[in-house]
Write a protein that holds these residues in place. Sequence first.
Motif: not given
Length: 205
Positions: A181-190, A138-142, A122-135
């Motif tokens: 990896r998700t934290l790295e992506d979030l940090t770069r996006a912010k 929707k940074l706040d939602k991500a 489930f955590i892995g699937e949440l990452r995919r959802h996170f990435l789609l939101l970034l694309l």
Amino acid sequence: MGLKKIVSEIRAVLDEKDALREEALKLTREIVRLSGDTIKALHRGEIEKAEERLKLAREKVAQLRERLADHPDLYFSGYVQSAHQEFVEATLFYSYIAGRDFPSPGELGVPAADYALGIGDFIGELRRHFLLLLLEGKLDKAEEVYRFMEEAYEELMTLEYPKGLVNIRQKQDQARHILERTLEDLTRAKLSKSLEEKLEKTLKD
């Protein structure tokens, strides 16, 4: 009793078990397929379709449990466990997207160990959802998704048991890597958004 009769009785038992095994394999394949369809539909925003597929998967899970009730050696086999994990993953992801309470192992009718392993997926699937939101920008939602991933990971890490009881360590290691990896992506996006805002402000000034 003669050996011929004994072997005949053994053959009858194994023939029945073999037939059940084939039936179980078919059911597990259907559960995996329906669970995958549920997740795909959720990522596309097709909630009704996801509900329909998940309902069918749940029926197959119940059917599998009923058919193997007298055969624990088959029920607690690897292929059944894998199907349960897929089903749990799809159910948890659906509950998260739909904003509903997460059902317990008892409510889903799956073993607790299989449910625990499904949390890792489930955590892995949440990452995919996170990435789609970034694309979608929707940074706040991500970030909200990431924060929940942290919570789910922390709960997963409280499950410290021997491999013979539940092989949870691999899922924990995978989840930790996913979270990093998700934290790295979030940090770069912010940082990128912050730079864009500063640039826009500079240009306006």
